[in-house]
Motif scaffolding. Structure first.
Motif, PDB file in Angstrom:
ATOM      1  N   GLU A 116      -5.325  -0.019  -5.692  1.00  0.00           N
ATOM      2  CA  GLU A 116      -4.042  -0.695  -5.866  1.00  0.00           C
ATOM      3  C   GLU A 116      -3.377  -0.902  -4.506  1.00  0.00           C
ATOM      4  O   GLU A 116      -3.409  -0.028  -3.642  1.00  0.00           O
ATOM      5  N   GLY A 117      -2.811  -2.087  -4.344  1.00  0.00           N
ATOM      6  CA  GLY A 117      -2.175  -2.423  -3.073  1.00  0.00           C
ATOM      7  C   GLY A 117      -3.116  -3.075  -2.097  1.00  0.00           C
ATOM      8  O   GLY A 117      -2.717  -3.408  -0.976  1.00  0.00           O
ATOM      9  N   SER A 118      -4.383  -3.274  -2.489  1.00  0.00           N
ATOM     10  CA  SER A 118      -5.355  -3.922  -1.606  1.00  0.00           C
ATOM     11  C   SER A 118      -5.209  -5.437  -1.684  1.00  0.00           C
ATOM     12  O   SER A 118      -4.876  -5.997  -2.739  1.00  0.00           O
ATOM     13  N   LYS A 119      -5.469  -6.097  -0.579  1.00  0.00           N
ATOM     14  CA  LYS A 119      -5.503  -7.551  -0.568  1.00  0.00           C
ATOM     15  C   LYS A 119      -6.904  -8.014  -0.949  1.00  0.00           C
ATOM     16  O   LYS A 119      -7.898  -7.487  -0.447  1.00  0.00           O
ATOM     17  N   VAL A 120      -6.953  -9.001  -1.824  1.00  0.00           N
ATOM     18  CA  VAL A 120      -8.252  -9.525  -2.263  1.00  0.00           C
ATOM     19  C   VAL A 120      -8.260 -11.035  -2.106  1.00  0.00           C
ATOM     20  O   VAL A 120      -7.202 -11.681  -2.097  1.00  0.00           O
ATOM     21  N   GLY A 121      -9.463 -11.581  -1.967  1.00  0.00           N
ATOM     22  CA  GLY A 121      -9.626 -13.021  -1.897  1.00  0.00           C
ATOM     23  C   GLY A 121     -10.198 -13.568  -3.194  1.00  0.00           C
ATOM     24  O   GLY A 121     -10.513 -12.821  -4.130  1.00  0.00           O
ATOM     25  N   VAL A 122     -10.331 -14.868  -3.245  1.00  0.00           N
ATOM     26  CA  VAL A 122     -10.903 -15.511  -4.424  1.00  0.00           C
ATOM     27  C   VAL A 122     -12.323 -14.987  -4.646  1.00  0.00           C
ATOM     28  O   VAL A 122     -13.103 -14.830  -3.705  1.00  0.00           O
ATOM     29  N   LYS A 123     -12.645 -14.685  -5.921  1.00  0.00           N
ATOM     30  CA  LYS A 123     -13.953 -14.205  -6.360  1.00  0.00           C
ATOM     31  C   LYS A 123     -14.290 -12.799  -5.872  1.00  0.00           C
ATOM     32  O   LYS A 123     -15.445 -12.373  -5.943  1.00  0.00           O
ATOM     33  N   SER A 135       6.250  -7.393   4.386  1.00  0.00           N
ATOM     34  CA  SER A 135       6.253  -5.983   3.939  1.00  0.00           C
ATOM     35  C   SER A 135       6.162  -5.805   2.435  1.00  0.00           C
ATOM     36  O   SER A 135       6.367  -4.692   1.938  1.00  0.00           O
ATOM     37  N   MET A 136       5.835  -6.851   1.691  1.00  0.00           N
ATOM     38  CA  MET A 136       5.714  -6.710   0.241  1.00  0.00           C
ATOM     39  C   MET A 136       4.672  -5.675  -0.143  1.00  0.00           C
ATOM     40  O   MET A 136       4.827  -4.924  -1.120  1.00  0.00           O
ATOM     41  N   ILE A 137       3.601  -5.597   0.644  1.00  0.00           N
ATOM     42  CA  ILE A 137       2.490  -4.715   0.292  1.00  0.00           C
ATOM     43  C   ILE A 137       2.903  -3.242   0.262  1.00  0.00           C
ATOM     44  O   ILE A 137       2.305  -2.432  -0.456  1.00  0.00           O
ATOM     45  N   ARG A 138       3.949  -2.872   1.008  1.00  0.00           N
ATOM     46  CA  ARG A 138       4.383  -1.469   1.038  1.00  0.00           C
ATOM     47  C   ARG A 138       5.028  -1.047  -0.282  1.00  0.00           C
ATOM     48  O   ARG A 138       5.067   0.137  -0.605  1.00  0.00           O
ATOM     49  N   TYR A 139       5.551  -2.004  -1.030  1.00  0.00           N
ATOM     50  CA  TYR A 139       6.311  -1.677  -2.238  1.00  0.00           C
ATOM     51  C   TYR A 139       5.714  -2.343  -3.476  1.00  0.00           C
ATOM     52  O   TYR A 139       6.410  -2.617  -4.443  1.00  0.00           O
ATOM     53  N   VAL A 140       4.397  -2.579  -3.436  1.00  0.00           N
ATOM     54  CA  VAL A 140       3.735  -3.284  -4.524  1.00  0.00           C
ATOM     55  C   VAL A 140       3.790  -2.494  -5.832  1.00  0.00           C
ATOM     56  O   VAL A 140       3.758  -3.081  -6.923  1.00  0.00           O
ATOM     57  N   GLU A 141       3.883  -1.182  -5.763  1.00  0.00           N
ATOM     58  CA  GLU A 141       3.903  -0.358  -6.964  1.00  0.00           C
ATOM     59  C   GLU A 141       5.293  -0.254  -7.578  1.00  0.00           C
ATOM     60  O   GLU A 141       5.449   0.301  -8.670  1.00  0.00           O
ATOM     61  N   ASP A 142       6.312  -0.747  -6.894  1.00  0.00           N
ATOM     62  CA  ASP A 142       7.698  -0.521  -7.310  1.00  0.00           C
ATOM     63  C   ASP A 142       8.311  -1.766  -7.946  1.00  0.00           C
ATOM     64  O   ASP A 142       8.132  -2.878  -7.447  1.00  0.00           O
TER      65      ASP A 142
END
Length: 459
Positions: free
Chosen positions: A86-93, A294-301
């Protein structure tokens, strides 16, 4: 009858001798009595030592987060397992998760095995984080403990997840029946929870949402059983996000013309600047804080605690009671000259003759924007006329302005020093430091500026 011898005794007045010692003692005694009486009956100047300081004015809020979120739903029944953290950046496919008919069995590594699996760089990173935490630990910032825990847990979870991915890959190669792989349909940040607010827009936000009324959040986890149509993860597709807070009427009025504010997040102590707008409804004042990083720091909130830093200034800290306003003549800087037998600064007073009179002056302030200097009104007669050196130009002293300032008493008498106020609290001002006409650190000033006057001797 016996004769008696009579003696005639005469008493003479003693001659008075002048005692200079007694006179001096009397004079000194009277002087001491008068001095003590004057000291006791005269008002005394309370002294304040100027020191560097700061004023931080902030207000705490709990905000409601809005962002660009897309929920992904399962198209079959089964047991779900995830490839990415969770909180990881992913690309298409990018492979995100798998669904199988049966619950999958994984062989979890022991802590010792996890430790052995860490690279030397990862182990060094954990040791450095732990050492830094230990050396800088402050019991008033206990939240740092959780920050350290999260940092180490993230690294260990990453290693554990790599092991699970390897086992999933092995299952795919072995041809485990009915094991379906789901790939990301777009770029984004992975989140494994859902709360029903994913489609909320600015206009949909209500006071109950911000107050966390009846809030429920569903978390997704490995080997969780899902049905067709159930949400299984979501993608956050943009770094732009907004936090909505509730403002009271006074704060909303104070910030009505504010477009940018400084924000501190309680979760990790990070600060950022946010675009700011206020929307007023019949029931509430809503403040919208807009961020683009900084969205990635608070992705769970969905909710986040923060502070609006309305003022944060450093400089010289002085009490408000020291500050007074004093009137000065404003004079073009060109009218200053040097004269007499010294290099003293002064002006030329037009006395009606061909030879103007030089008068020494103290310059209290220079305004670099309009090239005007400020001279004391006490040094001149009303409507005095100044003459410019080597010129026939004249200037009548009539324009005045008030300056805020304090009385500096370093030399034993009161000298007015102007101050530039940067911010204030209920009792103190933070004023500009480094101005050649203003105050310096450790200066002594009168605590109550209205209790003395210019050039008063300080006892």
């Amino acid at each position: 009858m016996a004769n008696k011898n009579l003696t005639n005794i005469q008493v003479y007045r003693k001659k008075w001798h002048f005692n200079i010692g007694l006179v001096l003692f009397g004079v000194i005694f009277i002087y001491l009595i008068v001095t003590i009486l004057l000291y006791l009956t005269r008002s005394h100047v309370s002294v304040y030592e100027v020191r560097e300081g700061s004023i931080l004015k902030d207000t705490a809020y709990t905000g409601f987060i809005l962002r660009d979120e897309s929920v992904v739903y399962s198209d079959r029944d089964g047991y779900i397992n995830y490839f990415t953290l969770e909180g990881s950046k992913v690309g298409v496919k990018t492979r995100v998760c798998s669904i199988s008919d049966d619950e999958l069995q994984f062989h979890d590594e022991t802590p010792d095995q996890q430790s052995e699996a860490l690279t030397s760089e990862e182990q060094a990173s954990i040791q450095l984080k732990t050492k830094t935490f230990s050396e800088s630990f402050n019991e008033n910032r206990f939240g740092d403990v959780y920050t350290l825990k999260d940092n180490i847990s993230t690294l260990l979870d990453s290693k554990s997840n790599q092991s699970r991915q390897a086992q999933l890959d092995a299952m795919i190669v072995e041809g485990v029946q009915n094991l379906q792989i789901f790939q990301a349909f777009t770029d984004g940040i992975i989140s494994y929870s859902c709360d029903g607010y994913e489609g909320v827009s600015f206009s949909d936000v209500t006071e109950d949402m911000i107050r966390k009324t009846d809030y429920k959040k569903t978390a997704f986890y490995n080997n969780m059983k899902v049905k067709s149509g159930d949400p299984i993860y979501k993608l956050i597709r943009s770094d732009s996000w907004t936090v909505v807070i509730l403002l009271d009427d006074d704060t909303a009025q104070e910030l009505a013309d504010t477009s940018i504010v400084k924000v501190k997040f309680s979760k990790d102590g990070e600060t950022a600047r946010a675009g700011f707008q206020i929307y007023n409804t019949e029931d509430a004042n809503m403040g919208f804080l807009s961020f683009d990083t900084s969205m990635i720091r608070y992705v769970e909130d969905r909710y986040i605690d923060l502070e609006l830093i309305l003022e944060d200034e450093s400089g010289l800290k002085i009490p408000k009671s020291s500050v007074i306003s004093k009137e000065f003549y404003t004079v073009p800087q060109d009218y200053l000259t040097q004269g007499g037998n010294t290099n003293a600064t002064g002006v030329l007073i037009d006395n009606g003759s061909d030879t103007p009179e030089f008068q020494q002056v103290d310059v209290y302030y220079r305004n670099s924007e309009n090239d005007m200097v400020y001279l004391s009104t006490d040094d001149f007669e009303a409507e005095s006329i100044l003459r410019k050196e080597d010129s026939g130009d004249t200037y009548e002293l009539s324009e005045t302005e008030k300056l805020k300032g304090v009385y500096n008493i370093n030399k034993g008498y009161a000298v007015f020093k102007p101050v530039t106020v940067l911010c204030e609290s209920d009792e103190y001002y933070i004023v500009e430091e480094g101005n050649s006409y203003g105050l310096s650190n450790y200066d002594h000033i009168a605590l109550y500026g209205d209790s003395i006057h210019e050039n008063d001797v300080i006892i």
